[in-house]
Design a protein around this motif. Sequence first.
Motif, short mmCIF file in Angstrom:
data_model
loop_
_atom_site.label_atom_id
_atom_site.label_comp_id
_atom_site.label_asym_id
_atom_site.label_seq_id
_atom_site.Cartn_x
_atom_site.Cartn_y
_atom_site.Cartn_z
N ALA A 175 36.50 37.80 44.03
CA ALA A 175 37.85 38.16 43.60
C ALA A 175 38.43 39.30 44.42
O ALA A 175 39.64 39.47 44.46
N ALA A 225 41.29 38.59 46.76
CA ALA A 225 42.58 38.14 46.26
C ALA A 225 43.71 39.00 46.83
O ALA A 225 43.51 40.14 47.23
N THR A 250 43.07 38.57 37.78
CA THR A 250 41.67 38.51 38.19
C THR A 250 40.79 39.21 37.17
O THR A 250 39.70 38.73 36.84
#
Length: 245
Positions: A137, A140, A150
């Motif tokens: 993540a 991102a 997230t």
Amino acid sequence: MSWHLFTVFFVSTFFISATPGPNMLLAFQYGLNYGVKRTLWTLAGLSLGLFILLLSTLLGLDAISRQSPWLLDIIKAIGALYLIYLGVVSWRDTGKTSLVDDARAMDAEITEDYYATLNPPHVKQKNLQPRTLSSAAVKAIPSDFILFRTGVWVSLSNPKAILFFAAFFPKFINFNAPLWPQYILLTLGLFVSETIWQIVYTVGGKQLAGWLDVGDRLMWLNRICGVIFILIAAALLAEVTRTFV
């Protein structure tokens, strides 16, 4: 619920929350990448996801306690066995977890990328592959909405949290007393504990990871959590036994 029981609950959750998990690793990574101010969006997402899981568990326990009290005893017994399993796993954990290794690897990548931006022609960047959802993540796009989203998804991505709550919470709930005041108190205690450690990992995650990596500190933290799991499991089993005797 007595204040003595709440104190036991809070101290237990405080130690358990300190162990590096997906939520804490995400706070650690985003704190390094985007700074504390931006990471507050992620912490809000983590808290919302945790609240959804917690609410689902409490509503389920509430419905069961009202409609099928005998089923609640079965859930307590199964939950106790699950806590014993978690306790054994935590005790045997040497501390060399993939989460901590991931945090160390991602920290190295962030540092290397920083120096690469200063002198790109002379620095060969590594392409480290993330091994957990939270480490993936970190790639991102860092808009506020994505940081928040997230956090929510990382928090919701662990269905074992529902099993843990269902196993952990019944010991601290008196189902013969009004339930919602107890739910609110336990929820506040859990959120205070989680928030404290999320902020610690966000602000000083690098220092904390370094401290835990010295000697057997992380191993002993895991063992403390393991003992807590087993003690609560023993109390749950004793409570269930008294019900049937």
